[in-house]
Design an enzyme around this catalytic site. Structure first.
Site, PDB file in Angstrom:
ATOM      1  N   LYS A 189       1.668   9.472 -45.325  1.00 54.24           N
ATOM      2  CA  LYS A 189       1.646   9.155 -46.755  1.00 54.24           C
ATOM      3  C   LYS A 189       0.209   9.214 -47.296  1.00 54.24           C
ATOM      4  O   LYS A 189      -0.709   9.543 -46.565  1.00 54.24           O
ATOM      5  CB  LYS A 189       2.292   7.789 -46.992  1.00 54.24           C
ATOM      6  CG  LYS A 189       3.733   7.681 -46.447  1.00 54.24           C
ATOM      7  CD  LYS A 189       4.741   8.452 -47.263  1.00 54.24           C
ATOM      8  CE  LYS A 189       6.079   8.679 -46.596  1.00 54.24           C
ATOM      9  NZ  LYS A 189       6.858   7.517 -46.235  1.00 54.24           N
TER      10      LYS A 189
HETATM   11  C1  LIG Z   1       8.191   6.869 -45.835  1.00 51.53           C
HETATM   12  C2  LIG Z   1       9.321   6.540 -46.727  1.00 51.53           C
HETATM   13  C3  LIG Z   1       9.987   5.295 -46.701  1.00 51.53           C
HETATM   14  C4  LIG Z   1       9.796   4.267 -45.632  1.00 51.53           C
HETATM   15  O1  LIG Z   1       8.521   3.860 -45.404  1.00 51.53           O
HETATM   16  P1  LIG Z   1       8.089   3.347 -43.940  1.00 51.53           P
HETATM   17  O2  LIG Z   1       6.728   2.776 -44.223  1.00 51.53           O
HETATM   18  O3  LIG Z   1       8.060   4.520 -43.039  1.00 51.53           O
HETATM   19  O4  LIG Z   1       9.052   2.311 -43.514  1.00 51.53           O
HETATM   20  C5  LIG Z   1      10.955   5.041 -47.649  1.00 51.53           C
HETATM   21  N1  LIG Z   1      11.278   5.951 -48.582  1.00 51.53           N
HETATM   22  C6  LIG Z   1      10.692   7.163 -48.621  1.00 51.53           C
HETATM   23  C7  LIG Z   1      11.099   8.127 -49.678  1.00 51.53           C
HETATM   24  C8  LIG Z   1       9.712   7.503 -47.688  1.00 51.53           C
HETATM   25  O5  LIG Z   1       9.163   8.713 -47.722  1.00 51.53           O
END
Ligand SMILES: *Cc1c(COP(=O)(O)O)cnc(C)c1O
Length: 391
Positions: A189
């Site tokens: 991210k």
């Molecule tokens: C990465 C992601 C999540 C979850 O986040 P984590 O930190 O990996 O638990 C939820 N929704 C979307 C769209 C994501 O890309």
């Protein structure tokens, strides 16, 4: 005959950027008094709230835990319906199931790939409690329409902005607009804390519920406890979880946040290079961007016009992988996973998302890639598509 590859090292689709300042920030925590429940967590929360322009921010162990907490704070319970998109990571819908609720999948808009507000409206029933729109690839959803609809039907909007830290909608930062907004700090991210998540909100009641939910449903605040036994006293008021972020994670996250603008700028610069290089290719559809928002570009997705190609997405994907381009597919529609099929969901529920799934490829995009990496991707994608196009 062995063909010389454009690149001889593998380029992943996403990767974290860690510098000496990040490392030093983590070392400082390791040498200090608190590894968890110390000052670094609230410092990260304050910085994140200030950045997005929200009143409150609550950090969690990961984005999925943050979504779960938001569903709890929104009072989602057994049998409650929550409308979300299928073109997302499973966590956007799983959080509803954690609370005993029922995810209702609304199809996407065929241009933006974001949830279609008109389809949301058609899916609202007396049981609907909330909407979880996802800012897919970093492009904000149509927040004005969704929030207006939510107000009319008394629904809570939990924006899944895991892709959209740094994005803006009508000049406002994502994270300051919806009832609650979730961010993820997974390494692919925009910024990372290893694992980590955050909810931002302007609502005090949600804020206080989120804080307690993150720590077993416990409060130590004597103004909030029902009984008063003495200075040691704390009280568990509902069933919460241990969803806390450590100070180690928070220090890394706060250090990363200072570089966010630079990260987003690099991502959008590389997107411009991709767009310019592919715009004359009839065989691919480039990411459509609405005028009312500015994406922070978590993902760059090309859509293949399969009718103009001799092969399917799988063959193109495999060829790009063979050429060391770490392509990916975002996403397998959530309602098509075996677990969801077993709950009664399946094909035909979201035709636009199902069709899109067959035609998309995510190209590498992360701030740490070089301009030469971008040109390598461009060369390989152009060569591959040209090899397989209908003549
Ligand atoms: C990465 C992601 C999540 C979850 O986040 P984590 O930190 O990996 O638990 C939820 N929704 C979307 C769209 C994501 O890309």
């Amino acid at each position: 005959m062995t063909v010389k590859l454009v690149r001889d090292t593998y380029l992943p689709y996403g990767k974290q950027w860690i510098d000496e300042e990040d490392i030093q920030a983590v070392i400082n925590v390791l040498k200090g008094d608190y590894l968890t429940t110390g000052p670094a967590v609230s410092e990260f929360e304050k910085a994140a709230a200030a950045y997005v322009g929200s009143t409150y921010a609550v950090a969690f162990a990961n984005g999925t835990a943050a979504l779960h907490a938001a569903c709890f704070a929104a009072n989602i319970g057994v049998g409650d319906e929550v409308i979300t998109t299928s073109m997302t990571f499973a966590a956007s819908a799983n959080c509803v199931l954690y609370q005993g609720g029922i995810p209702i999948f609304a199809d996407i808009d065929d241009k933006t790939y974001n949830i279609d507000p008109q389809i949301i409206e058609a899916k609202i029933t007396a049981k609907t409690k909330a909407i979880i729109p996802v800012d897919f690839t970093g492009q904000p959803v149509d927040l004005d329409k969704i929030l207006e609809m939510a107000k009319k039907h008394n629904l809570v909007v939990i924006e899944d902005a895991a892709h959209a830290l740094g994005a803006t909608y009508k000049g406002k930062k994502v994270g300051s607009i919806s009832d609650m907004t979730m961010f993820s700090f997974h390494p692919v991210k925009h910024i990372t804390s290893g694992e980590g998540g955050m909810i931002t909100t302007n609502n005090k009641e949600y804020y206080e519920k989120l804080l307690k939910f993150r720590s077993h449903g416990i409060t130590r605040d004597p103004d909030k406890t029902k009984e008063h036994h003495g200075p040691w006293y704390y009280e568990m008021q509902f069933l919460g979880y241990n969803y806390r972020m450590t100070d180690i994670q928070a220090a890394l996250g706060a250090s990363q946040l200072m570089k966010l603008e630079m990260f987003v700028n690099l991502r959008s610069k590389y997107v411009d290079l991709y767009n310019a290089a592919f715009k004359d290719m009839e065989e691919v559809i480039l990411p459509y961007q609405k005028e009312d928002g500015v994406s922070s570009w978590h993902l760059y997705i090309i859509r293949l016009r399969l009718e103009k190609l001799k092969v399917n997405r799988k063959e193109i994907y495999e060829e790009l992988q063979k050429q060391n381009i770490g392509v990916n597919v975002h996403y397998i529609p959530v309602h098509l996973h075996p677990f969801y099929r077993q709950l009664g969901y399946g094909e035909g529920l979201c035709p636009n998302a199902e069709q899109l799934y067959k035609e998309i490829i995510t190209l590498p995009l992360f701030p740490g890639m070089s301009e030469q990496d971008v040109y390598d991707v461009i060369t390989v994608v152009r060569n591959t598509v040209n090899t397989y196009k209908m003549s």
